[in-house]
Design an enzyme around this catalytic site. Structure first.
Site, PDB file in Angstrom:
ATOM      1  N   GLU A 191      -0.986  -1.870   9.886  1.00  0.00           N
ATOM      2  CA  GLU A 191      -0.481  -0.953   8.854  1.00  0.00           C
ATOM      3  C   GLU A 191      -1.382   0.281   8.732  1.00  0.00           C
ATOM      4  O   GLU A 191      -0.895   1.376   8.459  1.00  0.00           O
ATOM      5  CB  GLU A 191      -0.342  -1.681   7.510  1.00  0.00           C
ATOM      6  CG  GLU A 191       0.814  -2.673   7.528  1.00  0.00           C
ATOM      7  CD  GLU A 191       0.959  -3.458   6.231  1.00  0.00           C
ATOM      8  OE1 GLU A 191       0.826  -2.865   5.147  1.00  0.00           O
ATOM      9  OE2 GLU A 191       1.208  -4.672   6.313  1.00  0.00           O
ATOM     10  N   HIS A 199      -0.754   4.776   9.736  1.00  0.00           N
ATOM     11  CA  HIS A 199      -1.104   5.989   8.978  1.00  0.00           C
ATOM     12  C   HIS A 199      -1.753   7.051   9.859  1.00  0.00           C
ATOM     13  O   HIS A 199      -1.987   8.166   9.397  1.00  0.00           O
ATOM     14  CB  HIS A 199      -2.083   5.643   7.843  1.00  0.00           C
ATOM     15  CG  HIS A 199      -1.459   4.936   6.680  1.00  0.00           C
ATOM     16  ND1 HIS A 199      -0.792   5.599   5.676  1.00  0.00           N
ATOM     17  CD2 HIS A 199      -1.407   3.636   6.359  1.00  0.00           C
ATOM     18  CE1 HIS A 199      -0.363   4.725   4.779  1.00  0.00           C
ATOM     19  NE2 HIS A 199      -0.721   3.524   5.170  1.00  0.00           N
ATOM     20  N   LYS A 228       0.784  -1.229   0.000  1.00  0.00           N
ATOM     21  CA  LYS A 228       0.000   0.000   0.000  1.00  0.00           C
ATOM     22  C   LYS A 228       0.822   1.288   0.000  1.00  0.00           C
ATOM     23  O   LYS A 228       0.417   2.268  -0.594  1.00  0.00           O
ATOM     24  CB  LYS A 228      -0.903  -0.002   1.233  1.00  0.00           C
ATOM     25  CG  LYS A 228      -1.904  -1.155   1.205  1.00  0.00           C
ATOM     26  CD  LYS A 228      -3.141  -0.877   1.977  1.00  0.00           C
ATOM     27  CE  LYS A 228      -3.108  -1.428   3.360  1.00  0.00           C
ATOM     28  NZ  LYS A 228      -4.429  -1.576   3.966  1.00  0.00           N
TER      29      LYS A 228
END
Ligand code: NAD
Length: 346
Positions: free
Chosen positions: A209, A213, A139
């Site tokens: 993950e 962010h 990503k």
């Protein structure tokens, strides 16, 4: 049109080669890896023959059984315990690819923790001497950049590597590349995703993950969080993760495909870790100017009933099939989901 061209369609005529199913492997057997083998089970054109998790792997050139593998993984923690086909290993990827030479391609459903992990797996494939197709669903922009930096080495090794081939990046990036064709200039690509999962433990890497962010978190911090710490964070937010202006590789993929500068691409979304219903409809909006000077926006919205797993694994195997067609025509090195059309796997 010369006869020669007509008999050699641009898709490489893969259908002509499919008397035998393509043999595929799945590395990583968590949420996406398990969904991937369920997606493959009814397919005639692909046969699932290899899989690895952190503690072991399974291989059978005649095909693995999805139910047996999922039962072994969920009850004993690794595919390594699978009767007759499993091997326990603390170096499962290297051992599996050393042993399973008869695999046309792999879907890498692995966590990218640390952020350099997927690139290190690609290097392992290069060292092994195996030739074939790799597809990832990574990503972050910085993770895709590491894969791009390996392009020459992958090319020299005879490996075709398709990167960013999940949902976003992946399906939505490809939709943006297609929608851009209406415009002379693309002004903005805005991806908004909604993900609903019943419990975060089914997709631990995805959730860690995503946490990375959030403002104030790094990939290393999210990786180091214990399960209890992840749960405590999710308790504070009622199970919701709201993400804005993410470092998402859709930007570099669309830039490389010549569609728009990366700063025109925006990605954000909401993940509900306590409810399989999507908190909002996943969509991509592509705004641009036509040759007549009109400003307009195309919107591509995914059906709310489609899960994250369906929207990641379907495209991943579609790109794997397209990648195998390219590999058979001698096209090696790195390609992204924005430059290749996935092929539907029957
Ligand atoms: P998960 O945590 O559920 O499972 C990870 C699996 O990888 C486990 O089976 C684990 O044993 C295995 N693994 C870990 N380290 C390993 C190693 N060194 N060798 C072999 N196996 C190893 O993961 P998940 O939630 O299914 O996510 C997988 C990846 O997919 C994540 O990186 C996530 O960001 C990505 N993802 C991408 C998209 C997209 O749209 N592009 C969407 C969702 C998830």
């Amino acid at each position: 049109m010369p006869q020669q061209y007509m008999s050699a369609p641009v898709n490489g005529g893969l259908q002509n080669h499919l008397a035998e199913p393509l043999r595929v492997g799945v590395l990583g057997f968590g949420g996406l890896g398990q969904a991937a083998c369920r997606v493959l089970a009814p397919k005639r054109e692909m046969r699932w023959v290899a899989a690895a998790d952190q503690k072991g792997y399974a291989y059978n050139p005649d095909g693995l059984n999805a139910d047996a593998c999922i039962t072994a993984y969920q009850s004993q923690g690794t595919l390594g315990y699978l009767d007759g086909e499993g091997t326990l290993s603390s170096d499962s990827i290297r051992e599996l690819i050393g042993q399973a030479r008869q695999v046309d391609g792999y879907f890498l459903a692995l966590p990218n923790l640390p952020n350099t992990f997927m690139a290190s797996v690609a290097e392992e494939f290069i060292r092994s001497g195996w030739q074939g197709v790799l597809v990832d669903a990574i990503k972050r922009t910085s993770a895709v950049e590491q894969i791009l930096a390996l392009s020459e080495a992958l090319k020299a090794a005879g490996i075709t590597y398709l990167t960013g081939c999940g949902a976003t990046p992946g399906l939505l990036t490809a939709a943006a590349a297609l929608a851009a064709q209406s415009y002379s200039e693309v002004h903005r690509v805005k991806i908004t995703f909604g993900v609903g999962i019943a419990n975060w433990e089914a997709y631990r890497a995805t959730i860690r993950e995503d946490i990375a962010h959030l403002p104030g978190y790094t990939v290393e911090q999210a990786r180091a969080m214990s399960d209890a710490e992840v749960e405590a964070l999710l308790d504070q937010t009622n199970g919701l993760l709201t993400l804005e202006n993410m470092e998402h590789a859709d930007d570099i993929m669309l830039e490389l495909a010549g569609i728009c500068d990366r700063d025109r691409v925006m990605v954000g979304g909401v993940v509900d870790t306590r409810n399989p219903k999507k908190p909002l409809s996943t969509n991509v909006q592509i705004t641009g100017r036509t040759f007549e000077g009109k400003i307009s926006t195309h919107t591509f919205t995914l059906g709310d009933e489609t899960s994250m797993a369906a929207n990641v694994c379907g495209p991943a195997f579609g790109y794997l099939k397209a990648g195998i067609a390219l590999h058979r025509r001698g096209v090696y090195g790195v390609l992204t989901a924005a430059e290749v059309m996935p092929q539907f796997v029957r």
